[in-house]
Design an enzyme around this catalytic site. Structure first.
Site, mmCIF file in Angstrom:
data_model
loop_
_atom_site.group_PDB
_atom_site.id
_atom_site.type_symbol
_atom_site.label_atom_id
_atom_site.label_comp_id
_atom_site.label_asym_id
_atom_site.label_seq_id
_atom_site.Cartn_x
_atom_site.Cartn_y
_atom_site.Cartn_z
ATOM 1 N N HIS A 230 46.459 61.403 11.019
ATOM 2 C CA HIS A 230 45.126 61.033 11.833
ATOM 3 C C HIS A 230 44.149 62.127 11.822
ATOM 4 O O HIS A 230 43.066 62.036 12.505
ATOM 5 C CB HIS A 230 45.656 60.759 13.079
ATOM 6 N N LYS A 232 41.090 64.254 10.605
ATOM 7 C CA LYS A 232 39.574 64.288 10.144
ATOM 8 C C LYS A 232 39.275 65.736 9.856
ATOM 9 O O LYS A 232 38.923 66.534 10.670
ATOM 10 C CB LYS A 232 38.784 63.663 11.034
ATOM 11 N N ASP A 237 33.152 74.103 0.249
ATOM 12 C CA ASP A 237 33.155 75.669 -0.608
ATOM 13 C C ASP A 237 33.780 76.665 0.223
ATOM 14 O O ASP A 237 33.714 77.845 0.310
ATOM 15 C CB ASP A 237 31.536 76.010 -0.700
ATOM 16 N N HIS A 409 35.687 58.113 22.559
ATOM 17 C CA HIS A 409 36.726 58.556 21.787
ATOM 18 C C HIS A 409 37.124 60.048 21.672
ATOM 19 O O HIS A 409 37.672 60.436 20.866
ATOM 20 C CB HIS A 409 36.448 57.806 20.556
ATOM 21 N N LYS A 411 38.232 63.867 22.162
ATOM 22 C CA LYS A 411 39.602 64.460 22.497
ATOM 23 C C LYS A 411 39.231 65.847 22.841
ATOM 24 O O LYS A 411 39.451 66.760 21.796
ATOM 25 C CB LYS A 411 40.447 64.266 21.257
ATOM 26 N N ASP A 416 38.646 76.122 32.921
ATOM 27 C CA ASP A 416 38.020 77.186 33.594
ATOM 28 C C ASP A 416 36.958 77.721 32.976
ATOM 29 O O ASP A 416 36.495 78.887 32.928
ATOM 30 C CB ASP A 416 39.187 78.526 33.873
#
Length: 491
Positions: A230, A232, A237, A409, A411, A416
């Site tokens: 999952h 990404k 470079d 979508h 995450k 704090d």
């Protein structure tokens, strides 16, 4: 010949039906005694086997098998250098010699040490972090950075769809290969099932190297629906890295009517943390492509950074190949550390008992716990299970919101105004137990406060689910919640 085949199939069906009880008993014994699972997951599978024995048996074969946790991704080729860097930083922390630019971050010294011990994740403090919440802006930034590539582009996505978004990226990649830049694409077989073999072959013919994670058999038949990669990750470079929630497809730039505007969070990092992202990509690539990229020294040369950042960052990853749930444990630690507030955005909120209890304790202890989830489902069972858990958090005093300006979508977890985690892992059991995930933990007031400001602006586009609103849900929704909650350990 067809008559013989049909006769054989009939005999197999008859044998299965006649011995269904024995098969169910044997499978139950396998689940209970030979696979280390949580009691909740065990009981869910046993109930499925009992009430729907044939379908339950098939479901278990397809999605229920436990993954052999044998550390698929070995680091032997660079183990010496990595362990030397880790041990050196561990010693610095233990001797209280680690100097953080912000002395208040010393509160999280133990978390830094945990990530070193559990995930061999070195803390780097020279990172420039840019935040993208809009798909068009994120892909424009990605294309611009790829145009500047001199040596290599490593690209890894869970979902790649052969549409106008991908065509723009593909055009740049093909052109960069012609200019002598090495291009590698690592894709998940399940997530990229809409791409054809012909598509990948054309990329290979253009000089792009391609590897498939957990390939399908017989075309598109997937025997491993679980255990998906999952992650990404884009590394350019060794200087620029991208990590976050956006996949590649037209829905991620708000061009699918079903979802509307797609609200996500993605990071572009420039600094030494990119080296850790580069190693993560190479570990995955080596497994999928059966090639040892650690022998290519030029992929790990320290580049000259154009932007001078000061954000301390640790790149952490987790997956079913490891017995340590690093990302889950980071979420848990951060929740326990909260003194003032917790801001959480996730498309799926299906926490395990430890996370759920920690959030409830925080809320009941006076911490301002705010949870934001989508107002529309992309996976119905997961959505209604999420709604059920939100109801539990509302009862504990948390403020819960559903995002109404399209699909959420993102995450992100911020605590704090000081420390946060952004990446690919949802706040759900699938991300904790089954998927291969990667997150960035950021120890920076400036960047975390930017993320929290974004959260507060998103609230304007949300509806708050109060106790009164939650209690008004109809019987149909209550049934959906209870059924989905029952299945939540295996969703």
């Amino acid at each position: 010949m067809p008559a013989i085949i049909w006769s054989g199939i009939t005999s197999m069906i008859q044998f299965t039906v006649e011995h269904l009880l024995i098969i169910n008993i044997l499978l139950a014994l396998l689940i209970i005694f030979f696979q280390r699972r949580s009691p909740k997951t065990v009981w869910t599978w046993l109930l499925l086997l009992y009430f729907i024995p044939v379908l339950g048996f098939i479901l278990y074969l397809v999605i229920g098998q436990d993954f052999h946790k044998s550390r698929m991704f070995k680091m032997k080729e660079i183990e010496g250098e990595v362990k030397y860097a880790v041990r050196r930083q561990e010693k610095t922390i233990q001797q209280k010699q680690l100097m953080l630019a912000d002395s208040e971050m010393d509160h999280f010294r133990n978390l830094i040490l945990y990530n070193l011990e559990a995930g061999e994740s070195v803390l780097t403090d020279n990172n420039d972090v840019r935040i993208y919440t809009d798909g068009l802006e994120k892909f424009d930034a990605l294309l611009e950075e790829m145009e500047h590539a001199k040596r290599y582009i490593h690209l890894q996505y869970y979902i790649i769809k052969n549409d106008e978004v991908w065509k723009r990226i593909e055009e740049v990649l093909v052109r960069k290969v012609r200019q002598g830049v090495e291009v590698r694409i690592l894709f998940d077989s399940m997530g990229c099932r809409s791409m054809s073999r012909k598509d990948w072959e054309q990329l290979k013919q253009s000089g792009i190297k391609v590897a498939e994670f957990f390939p399908a058999i017989f075309g598109k038949l997937q025997l491993r629906i679980n255990y998906r990669n999952h992650r990404k990750i884009v590394v350019i470079d060794g200087r620029i890295g991208f990590i976050g929630g956006f996949n590649i497809g037209r829905e991620y730039i708000g061009m699918e009517e079903k979802f509307g505007y797609w609200r996500d969070t993605h990071l572009c990092i420039e600094g030494a943390a990119v080296t850790t992202l580069a190693v993560r990509f190479v570990l995955d690539w080596n497994y999928a492509a059966k090639e040892n990229l650690f022998l290519k020294d030029h992929l790990f040369e320290i580049p000259q950074y154009l932007r001078s950042g000061r954000d301390p960052v640790q790149i952490i990853s987790s997956g079913p190949d490891s017995g340590i749930k690093t990302i889950h444990d980071n979420y848990l630690y951060l929740i326990h550390c909260a003194k003032d507030h917790i801001y959480l955005q996730t498309p799926y909120f299906i926490p395990d008992d430890s996370i759920l209890d920690a959030l409830k304790i925080a809320s009941r202890s006076g911490v301002d716990v705010r949870i934001m989830a989508p107002c529309k489902p992309d996976h119905p069972f997961v959505y209604w299970a999420t709604y059920s858990y939100l109801g539990e958090m509302i009862a504990a005093g948390a403020k819960c919101y559903v995002y109404e300006n399209g699909f959420l979508h993102a995450k992100t977890l911020c605590v704090d105004g000081m420390v946060g985690s952004v990446g690919t892992a949802n706040m759900d059991i699938r991300s904790f137990e089954l998927n291969f995930e990667v997150n960035a933990v950021i120890y920076s007031k400036e960047t975390i406060q930017c993320l929290e400001n974004i959260f507060e602006k998103d609230i304007i586009k949300c509806k708050q689910i109060t106790q009164k609103v939650y209690n008004q849900r109809n019987m149909t929704i209550r049934v959906k919640e209870q059924f989905s909650r029952l299945l939540s350990p295996i969703l």
